[in-house]
Write an enzyme that holds these catalytic residues in place. Structure first.
Site, PDB file in Angstrom:
ATOM      1  N   ASP A 131      12.927 -16.050  34.556  1.00 23.18           N
ATOM      2  CA  ASP A 131      14.204 -16.359  35.205  1.00 23.18           C
ATOM      3  C   ASP A 131      14.203 -17.751  35.834  1.00 23.18           C
ATOM      4  O   ASP A 131      14.961 -18.036  36.751  1.00 23.18           O
ATOM      5  CB  ASP A 131      14.575 -15.282  36.235  1.00 23.18           C
ATOM      6  CG  ASP A 131      13.493 -15.125  37.290  1.00 23.18           C
ATOM      7  OD1 ASP A 131      12.423 -15.755  37.152  1.00 23.18           O
ATOM      8  OD2 ASP A 131      13.732 -14.375  38.261  1.00 23.18           O
ATOM      9  N   HIS A 151       4.871 -40.756  20.008  1.00 27.82           N
ATOM     10  CA  HIS A 151       5.453 -39.937  21.074  1.00 27.82           C
ATOM     11  C   HIS A 151       4.411 -39.014  21.694  1.00 27.82           C
ATOM     12  O   HIS A 151       4.621 -37.815  21.825  1.00 27.82           O
ATOM     13  CB  HIS A 151       6.662 -39.144  20.555  1.00 27.82           C
ATOM     14  CG  HIS A 151       7.857 -40.018  20.320  1.00 27.82           C
ATOM     15  ND1 HIS A 151       8.977 -39.596  19.644  1.00 27.82           N
ATOM     16  CD2 HIS A 151       8.123 -41.296  20.672  1.00 27.82           C
ATOM     17  CE1 HIS A 151       9.855 -40.587  19.585  1.00 27.82           C
ATOM     18  NE2 HIS A 151       9.355 -41.632  20.203  1.00 27.82           N
ATOM     19  N   ASP A 194       4.873 -45.954  28.352  1.00 21.97           N
ATOM     20  CA  ASP A 194       6.280 -46.071  27.956  1.00 21.97           C
ATOM     21  C   ASP A 194       7.053 -45.106  28.837  1.00 21.97           C
ATOM     22  O   ASP A 194       6.970 -43.887  28.652  1.00 21.97           O
ATOM     23  CB  ASP A 194       6.424 -45.709  26.468  1.00 21.97           C
ATOM     24  CG  ASP A 194       7.869 -45.816  25.954  1.00 21.97           C
ATOM     25  OD1 ASP A 194       8.801 -45.902  26.783  1.00 21.97           O
ATOM     26  OD2 ASP A 194       8.056 -45.788  24.714  1.00 21.97           O
ATOM     27  N   ASP A 243      14.064 -48.129  29.819  1.00 25.99           N
ATOM     28  CA  ASP A 243      13.151 -47.745  28.736  1.00 25.99           C
ATOM     29  C   ASP A 243      12.198 -48.911  28.523  1.00 25.99           C
ATOM     30  O   ASP A 243      12.561 -49.890  27.869  1.00 25.99           O
ATOM     31  CB  ASP A 243      13.962 -47.443  27.464  1.00 25.99           C
ATOM     32  CG  ASP A 243      13.070 -47.022  26.305  1.00 25.99           C
ATOM     33  OD1 ASP A 243      11.870 -46.791  26.520  1.00 25.99           O
ATOM     34  OD2 ASP A 243      13.583 -46.927  25.167  1.00 25.99           O
ATOM     35  N   HIS A 254       7.738 -48.130  13.212  1.00 26.77           N
ATOM     36  CA  HIS A 254       9.038 -47.797  13.820  1.00 26.77           C
ATOM     37  C   HIS A 254       9.986 -48.990  13.834  1.00 26.77           C
ATOM     38  O   HIS A 254       9.629 -50.097  13.439  1.00 26.77           O
ATOM     39  CB  HIS A 254       8.858 -47.206  15.227  1.00 26.77           C
ATOM     40  CG  HIS A 254       8.163 -48.115  16.211  1.00 26.77           C
ATOM     41  ND1 HIS A 254       8.788 -49.172  16.820  1.00 26.77           N
ATOM     42  CD2 HIS A 254       6.889 -48.105  16.697  1.00 26.77           C
ATOM     43  CE1 HIS A 254       7.940 -49.759  17.649  1.00 26.77           C
ATOM     44  NE2 HIS A 254       6.780 -49.149  17.592  1.00 26.77           N
ATOM     45  N   HIS A 309      16.967 -50.303  19.946  1.00 25.71           N
ATOM     46  CA  HIS A 309      18.027 -49.286  19.967  1.00 25.71           C
ATOM     47  C   HIS A 309      18.909 -49.532  21.168  1.00 25.71           C
ATOM     48  O   HIS A 309      18.510 -50.214  22.120  1.00 25.71           O
ATOM     49  CB  HIS A 309      17.443 -47.867  19.982  1.00 25.71           C
ATOM     50  CG  HIS A 309      16.497 -47.594  21.137  1.00 25.71           C
ATOM     51  ND1 HIS A 309      16.928 -47.276  22.402  1.00 25.71           N
ATOM     52  CD2 HIS A 309      15.144 -47.615  21.200  1.00 25.71           C
ATOM     53  CE1 HIS A 309      15.879 -47.092  23.188  1.00 25.71           C
ATOM     54  NE2 HIS A 309      14.785 -47.304  22.490  1.00 25.71           N
ATOM     55  N   HIS A 363      18.143 -43.156  23.708  1.00 25.96           N
ATOM     56  CA  HIS A 363      18.621 -43.646  22.411  1.00 25.96           C
ATOM     57  C   HIS A 363      20.125 -43.480  22.473  1.00 25.96           C
ATOM     58  O   HIS A 363      20.666 -42.429  22.135  1.00 25.96           O
ATOM     59  CB  HIS A 363      17.990 -42.862  21.253  1.00 25.96           C
ATOM     60  CG  HIS A 363      16.507 -43.056  21.185  1.00 25.96           C
ATOM     61  ND1 HIS A 363      15.635 -42.124  20.710  1.00 25.96           N
ATOM     62  CD2 HIS A 363      15.735 -44.118  21.554  1.00 25.96           C
ATOM     63  CE1 HIS A 363      14.391 -42.594  20.785  1.00 25.96           C
ATOM     64  NE2 HIS A 363      14.437 -43.799  21.296  1.00 25.96           N
ATOM     65  N   GLU A 390      11.428 -53.758  21.170  1.00 24.48           N
ATOM     66  CA  GLU A 390      10.146 -53.094  21.342  1.00 24.48           C
ATOM     67  C   GLU A 390       9.244 -53.124  20.106  1.00 24.48           C
ATOM     68  O   GLU A 390       8.982 -52.097  19.499  1.00 24.48           O
ATOM     69  CB  GLU A 390      10.377 -51.642  21.762  1.00 24.48           C
ATOM     70  CG  GLU A 390      11.396 -50.882  20.909  1.00 24.48           C
ATOM     71  CD  GLU A 390      11.514 -49.414  21.349  1.00 24.48           C
ATOM     72  OE1 GLU A 390      10.469 -48.766  21.505  1.00 24.48           O
ATOM     73  OE2 GLU A 390      12.644 -48.937  21.521  1.00 24.48           O
ATOM     74  N   TYR A 448      -0.097 -50.679  15.731  1.00 25.72           N
ATOM     75  CA  TYR A 448      -0.940 -49.505  15.947  1.00 25.72           C
ATOM     76  C   TYR A 448      -1.970 -49.440  14.828  1.00 25.72           C
ATOM     77  O   TYR A 448      -1.600 -49.453  13.652  1.00 25.72           O
ATOM     78  CB  TYR A 448      -0.089 -48.228  15.943  1.00 25.72           C
ATOM     79  CG  TYR A 448       1.163 -48.380  16.778  1.00 25.72           C
ATOM     80  CD1 TYR A 448       1.173 -48.043  18.129  1.00 25.72           C
ATOM     81  CD2 TYR A 448       2.337 -48.926  16.224  1.00 25.72           C
ATOM     82  CE1 TYR A 448       2.313 -48.230  18.909  1.00 25.72           C
ATOM     83  CE2 TYR A 448       3.473 -49.116  16.991  1.00 25.72           C
ATOM     84  CZ  TYR A 448       3.458 -48.777  18.330  1.00 25.72           C
ATOM     85  OH  TYR A 448       4.585 -48.966  19.091  1.00 25.72           O
ATOM     86  N   ARG A 481       2.449 -51.768  22.406  1.00 28.59           N
ATOM     87  CA  ARG A 481       3.908 -51.903  22.285  1.00 28.59           C
ATOM     88  C   ARG A 481       4.390 -52.618  23.540  1.00 28.59           C
ATOM     89  O   ARG A 481       3.875 -52.354  24.633  1.00 28.59           O
ATOM     90  CB  ARG A 481       4.592 -50.527  22.147  1.00 28.59           C
ATOM     91  CG  ARG A 481       6.106 -50.612  22.043  1.00 28.59           C
ATOM     92  CD  ARG A 481       6.773 -49.317  21.532  1.00 28.59           C
ATOM     93  NE  ARG A 481       6.610 -48.160  22.393  1.00 28.59           N
ATOM     94  CZ  ARG A 481       5.800 -47.137  22.159  1.00 28.59           C
ATOM     95  NH1 ARG A 481       5.048 -47.116  21.071  1.00 28.59           N
ATOM     96  NH2 ARG A 481       5.719 -46.127  22.997  1.00 28.59           N
ATOM     97  N   GLU A 535       8.017 -53.458  25.428  1.00 30.96           N
ATOM     98  CA  GLU A 535       9.441 -53.104  25.354  1.00 30.96           C
ATOM     99  C   GLU A 535      10.168 -53.514  26.618  1.00 30.96           C
ATOM    100  O   GLU A 535       9.724 -53.199  27.726  1.00 30.96           O
ATOM    101  CB  GLU A 535       9.576 -51.580  25.170  1.00 30.96           C
ATOM    102  CG  GLU A 535      11.013 -51.075  25.178  1.00 30.96           C
ATOM    103  CD  GLU A 535      11.109 -49.577  24.906  1.00 30.96           C
ATOM    104  OE1 GLU A 535      10.166 -48.844  25.276  1.00 30.96           O
ATOM    105  OE2 GLU A 535      12.123 -49.155  24.332  1.00 30.96           O
TER     106      GLU A 535
HETATM  107 MN    MN Z   1      12.651 -47.426  23.392  1.00 37.31          MN
END
Ligand code: MN
Length: 442
Positions: A35, A237, A254, A265, A349, A353, A360, A383, A387, A404, A406
């Site tokens: 619950d 991710h 990130d 972001d 990638h 965006h 996004h 970004e 890798y 990365r 960004e």
């Molecule tokens: Mn991003």
């Protein structure tokens, strides 16, 4: 925010053809387990138009009827409110949130039957939630069946994306202000993470500091934070946040703070020092880092009205491929590496965006088939990353490095503004801060 919402509603109503009816659904309470419920987050569309952050809310816009803005809400209920918090109720919906009329959400289907009667087209986010589509189709079927009794059913269903999401794409002053604030808090939280980054800590300890940095300003993560050290940084991710930080590995963070619904972001990557020592990149790490930073700076420099995200991605892809070729990590010609997809081994990638109420964010990238040109008021990320998978044949010096960088960029009348410019990313500035110790700002 309420004033901004009123202008946004006016703009939406103006863009709807006479005879249209637009329906915007809010989010439902989502069960976490037993619950317990997840913390409620309103649908971004409803936040944009109403700022009413309660479950079971639906907004209806009918430009050619007397009541142009109708809200369906949960009615006041002293018992429920004692347990679960205050509700705006029907009265609040009109008096505080500006609706021309308000109804009990339990009457939604019956009232939609009345509201849609005589409208020529119904605008909704088709396919967003099948349960909402089904409700509207059910109402339309009933209206059609009732035509011999005088009902007039709309004959067209139109994707609300074309109006509402185009409005959300170009940020108004209130949205830009919120984005500035969420970006500033995002920077603060990243600085906490940078200072605390030393070998021996766990990824979740870094995440805890990022969360703290957000929460102390009334923010929350706008998406699940990615705190990946070593080979975890090569998982795009990665959200487990469990491993111990190892000296000499790179930590990738990130994370973006959401305030008033708008989220930052931001990503930074930096080497993990032994406690008490200065952070340093290994040679391969530094070579990849410099490549990514060079590509990012070049891409940011080209942001201005008229440029497309496709052009930004092409520039970044080309720069990364050229760099990898000159380091000998890719063979042959850079343009060929981009074209054949060989670059995807290290850069799988996209580069950019839209950003706003959703990380996004909405806004079509190819409206009408052509790449969209950036315009003043749009906000986007840039970004690039590189890798090297832990299984890559390049060998142990290169394996398990994820970089990365960004930032969040506002398109201005003549160029751009980097909303997250205060967060260091040039190696010298970065390495001066990483691992220097935690200063908790209370
Ligand atoms: Mn991003």
């Amino acid at each position: 925010m309420l004033t901004a919402c009123a202008s946004r509603r006016a703009a939406l109503l103006e863009r709807l053809p006479p005879g249209a009816c637009a329906i915007v659904f809010g989010n439902h309470d989502e069960r976490r387990n037993a619950d317990n419920h997840h913390r409620f987050r309103q649908s971004s569309d409803l936040l944009f138009l109403t700022d009413l952050s309660e479950p079971e809310t639906v907004a209806v816009f009918t430009p050619s009827k007397d009541a142009r803005f109708t809200l369906f809400v949960r009615p006041s209920d002293p018992h429920q409110e004692l347990w679960y918090g205050r509700r705006a109720g029907l009265e609040g919906a009109t008096e505080l949130y500006g609706a021309d009329q308000a109804f009990d959400i339990r009457e939604l289907e019956k009232r939609l039957f009345e509201l849609l009667d005589g409208c020529t087209e119904v605008h909704l986010l088709v396919g967003d939630r099948p349960i909402h589509d089904e409700l509207i189709l059910r109402v339309l079927a009933r209206l059609r069946k009732n035509e011999r009794n005088g009902s007039r059913a709309p004959s067209r269903i139109v994707d609300l994306n074309q109006t509402l999401h185009e409005l959300r794409l170009v940020k108004d002053e209130a949205a830009i202000l919120s984005m500035r604030r969420s970006c500033a808090v995002t920077v603060e939280a990243h600085l906490l993470a940078m200072r605390a980054c030393v070998a021996g800590k766990r990824e979740y300890e870094i995440e805890a500091l990022v969360d703290y940095g957000f929460r102390r300003r009334n923010g929350l993560p706008g998406y699940q934070s990615i705190i990946g050290s070593g080979k975890n940084a090569t998982i795009l991710h990665y959200v487990d946040s469990r491993d111990e930080l190892q000296p000499g590995q790179v930590l990738l963070v990130d994370a973006g703070c959401e305030l008033d619904g708008f989220t930052g972001d931001v990503t930074r990557a930096y080497p993990i020092p032994v406690p008490g020592q200065r952070a340093t990149f290994s040679r391969p790490q530094r070579q990849l880092y410099d490549l990514v930073l060079d590509a990012q700076l070049a891409a940011i420099a080209m942001v201005r009205p008229g440029v497309t995200i496709e052009e930004i991605h092409a520039l970044i892809s080309h720069r990364l491929a050229a760099g990898l070729c000159s380091l000998g990590l890719l063979s042959g010609d850079p343009a060929e590496a981009v074209e054949t997809g060989a670059l995807r081994r290290f850069y799988p990638h996209r580069s950019s965006h839209f950003l706003g109420l959703d990380v996004h964010d909405v806004g079509r990238y190819f409206p009408g088939g052509d790449a969209r040109r950036l315009a003043q008021g749009m906000i986007l990320t840039i970004e690039p990353g590189l890798y090297v998978q832990p299984t890559d044949p390049l060998g142990p010096d290169w394996q398990g490095i994820g970089i990365r960088i960004e930032d969040d960029i506002l398109v201005t009348a003549t160029g751009h503004e980097v909303l997250t410019a205060d967060l260091p990313k040039r190696p010298d500035d970065l390495l001066k801060i990483v691992g220097t110790g935690l200063t908790l700002l209370v």
